[in-house]
Design an enzyme around this catalytic site. Structure first.
Site, short mmCIF file in Angstrom:
data_model
loop_
_atom_site.label_atom_id
_atom_site.label_comp_id
_atom_site.label_asym_id
_atom_site.label_seq_id
_atom_site.Cartn_x
_atom_site.Cartn_y
_atom_site.Cartn_z
N SER A 32 -1.17 -8.96 54.43
CA SER A 32 -1.00 -8.07 55.56
C SER A 32 0.34 -8.29 56.24
O SER A 32 0.73 -9.42 56.54
CB SER A 32 -2.12 -8.30 56.59
OG SER A 32 -1.89 -7.55 57.76
N LYS A 33 1.05 -7.20 56.48
CA LYS A 33 2.34 -7.32 57.16
C LYS A 33 2.17 -7.69 58.64
O LYS A 33 3.13 -8.05 59.30
CB LYS A 33 3.13 -6.02 57.04
CG LYS A 33 2.51 -4.82 57.76
CD LYS A 33 3.38 -3.58 57.54
CE LYS A 33 2.81 -2.36 58.26
NZ LYS A 33 3.65 -1.17 58.04
N ARG A 34 0.95 -7.61 59.12
CA ARG A 34 0.67 -8.00 60.50
C ARG A 34 0.31 -9.48 60.61
O ARG A 34 0.05 -9.99 61.68
CB ARG A 34 -0.44 -7.14 61.08
CG ARG A 34 -0.03 -5.68 61.26
CD ARG A 34 -1.17 -4.83 61.83
NE ARG A 34 -0.72 -3.47 62.08
CZ ARG A 34 -0.70 -2.52 61.16
NH1 ARG A 34 -1.08 -2.79 59.93
NH2 ARG A 34 -0.27 -1.30 61.46
N ASN A 35 0.30 -10.14 59.48
CA ASN A 35 0.01 -11.57 59.45
C ASN A 35 1.32 -12.33 59.66
O ASN A 35 2.23 -12.24 58.85
CB ASN A 35 -0.63 -11.94 58.11
CG ASN A 35 -1.23 -13.32 58.14
OD1 ASN A 35 -1.04 -14.07 59.10
ND2 ASN A 35 -1.96 -13.68 57.10
#
Length: 624
Positions: free
Chosen positions: A310-313
């Site tokens: 996840s790029k939000r990680n």
């Protein structure tokens, strides 16, 4: 615009620039492509310079997946003598993060991916920030409307939501019923728009054709979006995507296609998550009567459980790798390059310059599992390379370790071990001696913490060697055949070296030439017998002694901790600290029989008796 055709490239000998036909892309003068190396089946590259782009949105920070996308675009441009563009897709104003754009520039430049055209650089096809190109998109939307390929839609959000819910409850696909085409003439629509009635602009899709991908071949939806209507018992719907939002900003799809065409992009390299949108983009190219660029979709990055990264990680943000993990840019770029790209080289360790020379479009299909163990392997490999080269990257390593050391130890603690030396001059040889173990500054200091303190916590000495007989002067409870007195004598002899010759070469020579067999020889043993047998026995004794000596010196100098070799350790610590530690170790292991025996000489010289120097304690190093 003329776009390059493709062939399987056969890399034989290099071809001079003058021998290649001139090739231009969007009025850009590009250097011609040079080819070197051997033939590589499947090495699909264009004949001419490629213009590629990286087009991130400032709604988040650069992460591992986006770094790989930027890298592949950069490498293809550099491999073919083309240009790499940076374009900021900031049309989603509500989700824009204030500092994301500046962080993006910093992260790309940290990784060494400098763009040829784009923000802060300029270029002939700017502006390179989409929020500054709205007039270009509006002009192109007006063109599509005038040619019948787009129309204005005045339906309210409430009506569209009701239509979607109605169809969803009936188990039918979501779509638009083209109410604004059926109920409004083009003139009526233009009049409403002129009066300022809120609306969007939709593409009148005539179908979503298949497209050619350089990785996946011919692919796509293989369905008609509007020419063949979706029939059901309720209504007819069409897949007419929105091109221009009611706020006057373009959607990603319109801006992406218009920008790629007007900027002369020849290759679009992006993740497979965008493959679903590509047929729509091809339909837009067809509506504009433009030739699409070549598409290269790279595999999705997943963890070991098969879940998408996840790029939000936060733990895959570039800042995490750089600032928290201490990963060097060369290692991270090398790691990113291997995520979905295959090569025929013997090693996986590449510098950015080496990647420019060998990159091709041999992209793998299917998801790519990200194994971070490989990243740490590459970190160590590049650390060793930088140490060997001794350039700017090595200086940066030294500086990072120095900063970490200053945070861990007080100035007084460091001064006590440095003895007037600068921290950088102390850290540099330590890095050279233990480069193979370097991962990041904090872990490197933990591994080598005995070099930064004058107080060692040594465990009780346990000999490394073992034998059938036990010497009375060996360590208590051990079965070593090497007496501690012999080890003390050898350590004292090694300490004789003056400051001017206190270096690795001297220590290595002295240890290797020390006569260990004589040091532990039993004077009561008979000397007659087979000469070859005596020599073999002497060699075996010497080998056993050297093994024990190294073990003892590591315990004495660094409390037995793994690290640089003994000669390197003595040079790094310096003569004064090395001698102090050896004397301290002697006292800890001294038996009652030795209380009147050997003493390691201080820095000034060796012991003397009656004005005459006594060299007997020096063993094989005593002058003859």
């Amino acid at each position: 615009m003329t776009r390059p055709h493709y062939r399987l490239f056969h890399r034989s000998s290099w071809i001079c620039i003058q021998c290649r036909a001139n090739h231009s892309v969007a009025s850009s003068n590009s250097s011609q492509l040079l080819r070197t190396g051997k033939k590589d089946k499947g090495d699909l590259l264009p004949d001419g310079p490629a213009r590629t782009r990286f087009a991130p949105s400032p709604t988040g920070y650069l992460h591992l997946g986006s770094l790989r996308t930027a890298l592949f675009n950069y490498l293809l441009a550099k491999r073919t003598g083309g240009q790499f563009l940076l374009r900021i897709e900031d049309t989603d104003q509500k989700r824009t993060i204030p500092d994301a754009e500046e962080r993006l520039y910093e992260d790309l430049q940290w990784a060494g991916l400098q763009w040829d055209e784009g923000p802060n650089v300029g270029g002939p096809y700017g502006p390179y920030r989409q929020s500054e190109r709205t007039h270009i998109y509006r002009a192109h939307v007006d063109h599509l409307i005038s040619t019948g390929h787009a129309y204005r839609c005045f339906c309210s959000a409430e009506r569209l939501d009701a239509l979607a819910r109605h169809r969803n409850q009936a188990g039918l696909p979501i779509g638009y019923d083209r109410k604004c085409i059926n109920d409004l003439s083009r003139g009526d629509a233009e009049e409403l728009a002129a009066y300022g009635k809120p609306h969007v602009v939709r593409l009148k899709a005539d179908g979503y054709p298949l497209f050619d991908d350089l990785v996946y071949g011919r692919t796509g939806h293989n369905r008609a979006g509007g020419g063949k209507k979706h029939l059901d018992f309720i209504d007819r719907v069409y897949e007419d995507p929105i091109l221009m939002k009611s706020d006057g900003y373009p959607t990603y799809h319109l801006a992406n296609v218009v920008d790629d065409h007007t900027m002369g992009i020849t290759h679009v390299i992006r993740g497979t998550e965008w493959m679903a949108s590509t047929p729509m983009h091809v339909a837009l190219y067809k509506a504009f009567k433009w030739t699409p660029p070549q598409f290269v979709h790279v595999p999705l990055l997943v963890d070991k459980d098969g879940q998408k990264l996840s790029k939000r990680n936060a733990d895959i943000d570039i800042s995490f790798f750089r600032d928290v993990e201490g990963i060097m840019p060369a290692a991270l770029v090398n790691f990113a390059a291997l995520l979905g790209w295959s090569h025929t080289q013997k090693s996986d360790v590449f510098s950015l310059e080496e990647l420019k020379d060998i990159f091709n479009l041999k992209i793998t299909k299917g998801n790519t599992v990200v194994a971070f163990e490989k990243l740490w392997f590459l970190q160590k490999a590049h650390a060793q390379r930088f140490v060997a080269e001794g350039g700017a990257e090595f200086e940066q390593m030294v500086n990072r370790v120095c900063e970490a050391a200053e945070q861990r130890w007080s100035k007084d603690e460091l001064d006590s071990i440095l003895q007037g030396r600068s921290l950088a001059s102390y850290v540099a040889p330590l890095l050279r001696a233990d480069a193979k173990s370097y991962t990041k500054p904090e872990e490197f200091l933990t591994r080598n913490q005995t070099f930064f303190t004058t107080s060692l916590e040594r465990p009780p000495y346990e000999p490394a060697a073992s034998g059938k007989s036990q010497s009375s002067s060996s360590a208590p409870g051990s079965s070593s055949s090497v007496p501690l007195s012999a080890l003390h004598t050898a350590a004292a002899a090694l300490s004789l070296v003056p400051e001017s010759h206190w270096n690795v070469e001297t220590h290595r020579f002295n240890i290797s030439s020390y006569d260990g067999a004589s040091a532990i020889a039993d004077p009561a043993s008979p000397t007659d017998g087979d000469g070859d047998g005596d020599e073999a026995a002497k060699i075996a004794k010497d080998k056993a002694f050297k093994k024990e000596l190294y073990h003892y010196l590591r315990w004495a100098l660094s409390a037995g901790a793994p690290g640089p070799g003994i000669p390197e350790t003595m040079e790094i610590l310096g003569r004064a600290e090395s001698v102090r530690r050896l004397e301290e170790a002697r006292k800890l292991t001294m038996t009652s029989a030795e209380t009147r025996g050997v003493r390691i000489p201080p820095q000034g010289g060796n012991a003397s008796q009656g004005g005459k120097e006594d060299h007997s304690w020096m063993g094989s190093l005593a002058p003859r």
